[in-house]
Design a protein around this motif. Structure first.
Motif, PDB file in Angstrom:
ATOM      1  N   THR A 622     -26.370  41.454  -6.331  1.00 55.27           N
ATOM      2  CA  THR A 622     -27.835  41.446  -6.067  1.00 55.27           C
ATOM      3  C   THR A 622     -28.048  39.706  -5.858  1.00 55.27           C
ATOM      4  O   THR A 622     -28.712  39.542  -4.809  1.00 55.27           O
ATOM      5  N   LEU A 623     -27.566  38.867  -6.712  1.00 56.59           N
ATOM      6  CA  LEU A 623     -27.798  37.383  -6.767  1.00 56.59           C
ATOM      7  C   LEU A 623     -27.327  36.857  -5.192  1.00 56.59           C
ATOM      8  O   LEU A 623     -27.661  35.976  -4.507  1.00 56.59           O
ATOM      9  N   ALA A 624     -25.922  37.317  -5.025  1.00 57.19           N
ATOM     10  CA  ALA A 624     -25.136  37.072  -3.982  1.00 57.19           C
ATOM     11  C   ALA A 624     -25.907  37.366  -2.720  1.00 57.19           C
ATOM     12  O   ALA A 624     -26.094  36.563  -1.547  1.00 57.19           O
ATOM     13  N   ALA A 625     -26.394  38.701  -2.595  1.00 55.11           N
ATOM     14  CA  ALA A 625     -27.206  39.159  -1.396  1.00 55.11           C
ATOM     15  C   ALA A 625     -28.554  38.088  -1.135  1.00 55.11           C
ATOM     16  O   ALA A 625     -29.012  37.916  -0.093  1.00 55.11           O
ATOM     17  N   ALA A 626     -29.197  38.028  -2.390  1.00 55.00           N
ATOM     18  CA  ALA A 626     -30.281  37.025  -2.261  1.00 55.00           C
ATOM     19  C   ALA A 626     -30.010  35.531  -1.812  1.00 55.00           C
ATOM     20  O   ALA A 626     -30.715  34.928  -0.996  1.00 55.00           O
ATOM     21  N   GLU A 627     -28.896  34.943  -2.386  1.00 47.73           N
ATOM     22  CA  GLU A 627     -28.138  33.710  -1.679  1.00 47.73           C
ATOM     23  C   GLU A 627     -28.055  33.671  -0.219  1.00 47.73           C
ATOM     24  O   GLU A 627     -28.247  32.708   0.312  1.00 47.73           O
ATOM     25  N   ARG A 628     -27.264  34.874   0.050  1.00 48.84           N
ATOM     26  CA  ARG A 628     -27.148  34.882   1.556  1.00 48.84           C
ATOM     27  C   ARG A 628     -28.241  34.998   2.453  1.00 48.84           C
ATOM     28  O   ARG A 628     -28.261  34.418   3.446  1.00 48.84           O
ATOM     29  N   THR A 629     -29.256  35.869   1.945  1.00 47.99           N
ATOM     30  CA  THR A 629     -30.580  35.850   2.678  1.00 47.99           C
ATOM     31  C   THR A 629     -31.166  34.596   2.632  1.00 47.99           C
ATOM     32  O   THR A 629     -31.834  33.905   3.764  1.00 47.99           O
ATOM     33  N   ARG A 630     -31.129  33.813   1.519  1.00 49.92           N
ATOM     34  CA  ARG A 630     -31.803  32.343   1.355  1.00 49.92           C
ATOM     35  C   ARG A 630     -31.268  31.462   2.384  1.00 49.92           C
ATOM     36  O   ARG A 630     -31.875  30.841   3.168  1.00 49.92           O
TER      37      ARG A 630
END
Length: 834
Positions: A622-630
């Motif tokens: 989840t954090l990796a997906a959020a980081e990619r989105t950011r």
């Protein structure tokens, strides 16, 4: 046909020289006359590696076409047909191209070993299956080619090919590992200094475990039970008494005086599993004391305490045992030796230290004998009570029938009572019953009656035969009853474990598993407790000795009424590893029940660990997906803002030139301020863009020797006239630094502009450079701080400068004084011509 031998050259990362070491071994074996061929070698364009392969016969590869592309793999059938003594096969964890005989290369190697061919191969630590998630956390890269640990552990020899991280990075810079176009990306990502250090430590620790396994296997294969003093292991035996703290500190002092030694503490629970409740709290405090001193606490169940101590010592290769002097009185010691003396007599090569303490010889002077093994107190006393009631009743009946049955009939009836007693209570009650029955038969059924005298020899023989037969029958009956009970218990234990395993396979949660354990053992409540990081603080007015501090515990899951919240609060405590404990309220458990409860607790601990890992993996994704989105949003915003900012600057320029006579002085000042603000906003957008690309691994780096004087000159030119106010303190000769010239100039420019912005005209910034062994430091200091402490370190220019510096292999630190803020850059140096 004997199976071939496998030798693995293990490395922490690509480029440490595994293939080179494998080829060196091949050349050495060839020089000794062995038939060596190359099954497959991947030189990766390295000239020295390819040169070392010259002179060794190479089996041609076979070509496979997959999705329109041709690939080459090792020709397993050709190597088997060639039948060399030794085959060199590179990259053991490699996945073969679809269409090959086997899916994995290690399966090809297995086929060669089965054919009696010795194999020398290579492997990187990150390809081991058990370390895959750890490597992903360290490097951020998921290894898709993995090798089962069991394959590596079956190797006959494992040799670590070690290389210092700094040396490996220098090999990368010189182009000895990857082509120049891949060097910059490798240095800033996978081959960062911290990554290489962590991978090297993983390799060393895994190989150390492999060495320990080899030692234990050798000892087992050769029947060696005596400890080998490869390192000192000091074990202290704890009874739960107040003397335990003295023994722990004494053992800790012995451990401290022996570098590399290990401290262990062991408490032996009685075989009936009935630990005294008042000792649970004492043991909890002693356990906390052991762990605070760097030791480990263990617990085992045993009927014979010295036997349990020495069995654990042999299993753990303990070299010294620390025990307390006996608390029993002298008269009691005359009847039976204490635990310390019995341990000394059986210890063999293990040293035993007997430590005196204040509680020595203060215990009760005489103890009642313990019941026989295999019988609990309830069954023993029940059997004796039954015999006490049954023998008088039988005697009354036999007296009434004395004229018809006589002595032989009475002895047969008494034999039935002996057998029944043995079935209930075991051998000891049976022997007591046999002696009592013999005395009753002598008193009531032999001449002269109502006397223990025996006149007829035949009566003496009959009584003697009865006692012998009663002893034999009682022993056999007791053994049969014990075996029957053990069989029933084994069946029950298997049923309990299978039910728990089935529940885990169905994915039941922890409360449901704990409820099943509570029902199986008829407990009131059960809790799974996890130890927290810090100790529980006592009230300020109360004394707080070191041993009185207890670790903080958290309830992971529980079931039942008022479950325990700490281990020592429960009637039953089962440790699971270092941080988990199963605690329960209920009746005391027998030794067998506690043993099976320990097995159940281990399974529950595994379920908890698996669930935690699953949750952590989901959170990481989840954090990796959020980081990619950011990062994607930042890139999009930076691209979208570039054009409006450029248009705003052009509009300001045209506005300034709009009037023929030129703008007024105030208008010129406002236009200049507006243009400066727009340029700064544009620079911030560029910095955000570069920061996002750097974190995403898309920023190109070209590391090479750079002259710091040239980089400083370019930075001062970029700063314009304001850059001339910076005071420079530079030595006459500066070594070259390993960096990207453009990025180094940008870092110096950003730090100089930040220093100028926060300085006053009276205290201009200063730049100092100092050459040190193998590195160069650059310090930029401004005269005052206009922001609260710590806030400047979080600004975008400093964050971007720090990330760019670390990407180039350097470091950036900052210090804040009363009226000064300093930034220190450190880069590795390279002297021309070296």
């Amino acid at each position: 046909m004997a199976r071939g031998r496998l030798r693995i050259h293990l490395g922490a990362a690509p480029g440490v020289g595994k293939t080179y070491a494998m080829l060196q071994e091949g050349q050495r074996l060839r020089g000794q006359g062995a038939d060596v061929v190359i099954g497959l070698v991947e030189p990766h364009g390295r000239r020295l590696t390819a040169a070392l392969a010259e002179g060794l016969e190479t089996v041609p590869r076979h070509t496979l076409v997959h999705r329109g592309t041709a690939f080459t793999e090792m020709d397993l059938d050709a190597v088997l047909a060639r039948r060399p003594q030794v085959a060199l096969v590179d990259e053991l964890a490699h996945t073969n191209v679809p269409g090959s005989r086997n899916t994995k290369r290690w399966q090809d190697v297995d086929a060669l070993l089965d054919a009696g061919i010795d194999v020398v191969t290579t492997l990187n630590i990150q390809h081991l299956e058990s370390l895959n998630d750890v490597v992903r956390q360290i490097t951020g890269v998921t290894q898709h080619e993995t090798l089962p640990d069991e394959v590596a552990r079956r190797a006959d020899q494992i040799e670590l090919v070690d290389l210092l991280p700094e040396t490996l990075r220098r090999r990368l810079v010189h182009g000895d590992v990857y082509p120049q176009d891949r060097v910059e990306g490798a240095l800033t990502h996978y081959f960062r200094l911290g990554n290489l250090t962590a991978l090297r430590e993983l390799a060393l620790l895994w190989l150390a475990d492999r060495v320990e396994e080899g030692l234990q296997r050798y000892r087992a294969e050769h029947g060696i039970t005596a400890p080998w003093e490869t390192r000192e292991r000091i074990m202290v035996g704890l009874t739960g008494g107040p003397e335990g703290e003295t023994l722990i500190r004494r053992a800790a002092r012995i451990t401290t005086r022996t570098p590399g030694s290990e401290l262990l503490a062991l408490h032996v629970v009685p075989g009936n599993g009935l630990a005294q409740p008042n000792r649970l709290g004492v043991l909890a405090r002693q356990r906390a004391l052991v762990e605070s001193l760097g030791g480990s606490y263990h617990q085992t169940v045993g009927e014979d305490v010295p036997e349990a101590l020495l069995r654990f010592a042999e299993d753990e290769n303990v070299t010294q045992i620390v025990l307390g002097a006996s608390r029993r009185g002298r008269f009691s010691l005359l009847l039976r030796a204490g635990v310390g003396q019995r341990t000394i007599h059986r210890s063999g090569p293990i040293d035993v230290h007997i430590v005196t303490h204040e509680q020595a010889a203060k215990g009760p002077s005489l103890r009642l004998p313990q019941p026989a093994r295999g019988t609990g107190p309830a069954r023993l006393w029940s059997a004796l009570a039954g015999a006490a009631g049954l023998l008088p009743l039988l005697t009354l009946v036999l007296i009434a029938l004395r004229d018809r049955m006589g002595l032989p009939g009475a002895l047969v009836i008494y034999m039935l009572a002996v057998v029944l007693t043995a079935l209930v209570g075991g051998v000891l009650p049976a022997l007591v019953t046999a002696v009592a029955a013999g005395l009753l038969a002598d008193y009531y059924f032999t001449q002269p009656l109502r006397s223990l005298d025996v006149v007829h020899t035949i009566d003496v023989v009959a009584l003697a035969v009865f006692l012998a037969a009663a002893w034999l029958v009682g022993t056999a009956s007791g053994a049969a009853a014990r075996r029957t009970g053990q069989a029933r218990r084994a069946t029950s234990e298997a049923r309990v474990l299978s039910r728990l395993a089935a529940a885990m396979m169905r994915g039941q949660d922890l409360p449901a598993l704990l409820e099943q354990v509570r029902e199986n053992f008829s407990l009131t409540s059960v809790s799974l407790l996890e130890r927290g990081p810090g100790p529980v603080r006592e009230p300020e007015h109360a004394p707080e000795p070191e041993h009185a501090r207890e670790p903080r515990w958290y309830v992971v899951a529980s079931t039942g009424e008022r479950p325990p919240e700490r281990p020592h609060q429960g009637d039953v405590e089962v440790p699971i590893g270092d941080h988990l404990t199963l605690a329960a309220y209920g009746h005391g458990l027998s030794g067998d029940d506690q043993r099976i409860l320990s097995a159940c607790a281990t399974q529950i601990g595994i379920a908890h660990t698996h669930g935690a890992l699953t949750r952590h993996a989901a959170e990481t994704d989840t954090l990796a997906a959020a980081e990619r989105t950011r990062a994607s949003l930042l890139l999009t915003a930076s691209h979208d803002l570039r054009a409006p900012l450029r248009s705003a600057e052009d509009a300001l320029v045209r506005l300034r030139d709009l009037r023929p006579t030129g703008p007024s002085r105030e208008a010129s000042r406002l236009l200049a301020a507006a243009r400066s603000a727009v340029r700064r906003a544009a620079q911030l957008v560029t910095d955000l863009d570069d920061l996002s690309r750097l974190h995403a691994g898309a920023l190109d780096l070209y590391l090479r020797p750079v002259d710091l004087d040239e980089a400083l000159t370019a930075a001062l030119d970029d700063l314009g006239t304001s850059g001339r106010t910076i005071a420079l303190h530079l030595p006459e000769q500066l070594p070259y630094v390993i960096a990207d010239a453009a990025l180094l100039t940008r870092v110096l420019t950003a730090l100089g502009a930040d220093a100028l912005r926060h300085s006053t005209p009276d205290t201009p910034p200063a730049l100092t450079a100092e050459a040190r062994p193998e590195r160069l430091t650059v310090r930029i200091t401004d005269g005052t701080t206009s922001e609260p402490n710590g806030s400047r370190a979080d600004t975008l220019p400093l964050r971007l400068s720090r990330d760019l510096t670390e990407a180039m292999g350097g470091t950036l630190d900052h210090t804040t004084g009363p009226r000064a803020f300093a930034v220190t850059l450190t880069f590795p140096t390279h002297r021309p011509g070296r």
